[in-house]
Design an enzyme around this catalytic site. Structure first.
Site, PDB file in Angstrom:
ATOM      1  N   GLU A  72       0.790  -1.202  -0.120  1.00 45.79           N
ATOM      2  CA  GLU A  72       0.011   0.323  -0.560  1.00 45.79           C
ATOM      3  C   GLU A  72       0.987   1.178   0.027  1.00 45.79           C
ATOM      4  OE1 GLU A  72      -3.757   2.173   2.927  1.00 45.79           O
ATOM      5  OE2 GLU A  72      -2.184   0.384   3.544  1.00 45.79           O
ATOM      6  N   LYS A 114     -10.212   2.347  -1.816  1.00 44.00           N
ATOM      7  CA  LYS A 114     -10.142   1.718  -0.584  1.00 44.00           C
ATOM      8  C   LYS A 114     -11.249   1.817  -0.700  1.00 44.00           C
ATOM      9  CE  LYS A 114      -7.340   0.876   3.420  1.00 44.00           C
ATOM     10  NZ  LYS A 114      -5.735   1.590   3.560  1.00 44.00           N
ATOM     11  N   CYS A 141      -5.690  -3.148   2.588  1.00 40.40           N
ATOM     12  CA  CYS A 141      -5.075  -3.351   3.780  1.00 40.40           C
ATOM     13  C   CYS A 141      -6.821  -3.217   5.330  1.00 40.40           C
ATOM     14  CB  CYS A 141      -4.850  -1.684   4.468  1.00 40.40           C
ATOM     15  SG  CYS A 141      -4.061  -1.267   5.636  1.00 40.40           S
TER      16      CYS A 141
END
Length: 301
Positions: A45, A118, A160
């Site tokens: 990331e 995300k 993540c």
């Protein structure tokens, strides 16, 4: 679509915000993976810079780029040269005042074949991501939990904090993902004692292995390593715990890095095995979708 291929996740320490320097170092790891035969390479990331979300600072927005910015251009050229599928991650400037934490999938000389913004955005001490990132759109075409089609199969790419949510993994699997992929930047607060640090890392590994088991899919996780001091220089920072890994569809480790090592971690992915595992553990057959309506609520009062 290939039913078997070598995949690699790249684990790397980032020393500063010099993008050219960081991208050059990352490229060496990507080349090493490709030279080993990897056809799919996953980067961690926000790999072009340090993890700037330790503080809330409007100047950090200057690090953001358009989807077709310098980071994409650099790695698109590299993916085309090496003829690989490459998953990159970056800080996207979508519009003035609108920013995302975005992974892009590059398929050789085809360039970008999809992206994922995300969906779950954390906001905790040292991880002030809500200050910087807007969650991805849920239902726009090509957005939400929708796999990206590549020559190697459908990639269920998330980022993540998304890795803690079984709902996202399940939706990717239900949409036909062949593998689940998580670029990551997570680590310890150095003030936590060793027992607490180990509990956190073990929980992180366990939840992602559980996504493999629950969905009968391989899981690829690329995390950064190394200590990054807080930009406010107050003696705090994050010790990223590395531990990048690749599992098979029963959650078994195919490859596992330690906390400190850097470079590509490779494993063979056999998509036929996912089919075999799902035949003996038919979770999708036995799901009680008629009884799950409560899952669309935040809480059942």
């Amino acid at each position: 679509m290939s039913r078997s291929f070598l995949a690699a996740v790249v684990q790397q320490a980032i020393g500063g915000n010099d993008k050219a320097e960081n991208m050059a170092a990352t490229a060496e790891h990507v080349r090493e993976a490709a030279n080993s035969g990897a056809q799919l390479v996953v980067l961690q990331e926000l790999h072009a810079t340090q993890y700037f979300c330790q503080v809330e600072d409007t100047e950090c927005f200057d690090l953001a780029e358009d989807l077709d910015g310098e980071t994409y251009d650099y790695f698109a050229e590299l993916a085309a040269e090496l003829d690989i599928v490459l998953v990159i991650s970056g800080f996207e400037r979508r519009a003035p005042g609108l920013y995302h934490n975005t992974a892009q999938v590059i398929d050789g000389d085809l360039g970008r074949v999809g992206f994922f913004r995300k969906m779950h955005i954390p906001d905790d001490p040292g991880f002030y991501e809500k200050f910087y990132f807007t969650p991805g759109d849920a239902d726009a075409p090509g957005c939400g939990f929708e796999p990206v089609e590549t020559r190697l199969g459908k990639l269920g790419v998330m980022v993540c904090w998304d890795q803690w949510y079984p709902e996202g993994a399940r939706l990717m699997a239900m949409a036909g993902a062949d593998v689940l992929i998580y670029p990551t930047a997570i680590g310890w607060d150095p003030d936590d004692d060793e027992d607490e640090q180990e509990r956190q890392r073990d929980a992180w590994v366990t939840i992602q292995r559980s996504h493999a088991i629950a969905n009968g899919l391989p899981v690829l996780v690329a995390n950064r390593t190394g200590f990054e001091a807080s930009p406010v220089d107050d003696g705090t920072g994050i010790e990223f715990w590395g531990t990048s890994f690749i599992t098979g569809p029963q959650g078994e480790f195919l490859a596992l890095a330690n906390c400190e090592e850097q470079g590509p971690l490779c494993a063979q992915i056999d998509l036929k095995r996912s089919e075999d595992v799902r035949r003996i553990w038919p979770y999708f057959r036995d799901r009680r979708i008629d009884a799950y309506k409560g899952l669309t609520k935040r809480w059942l009062d």
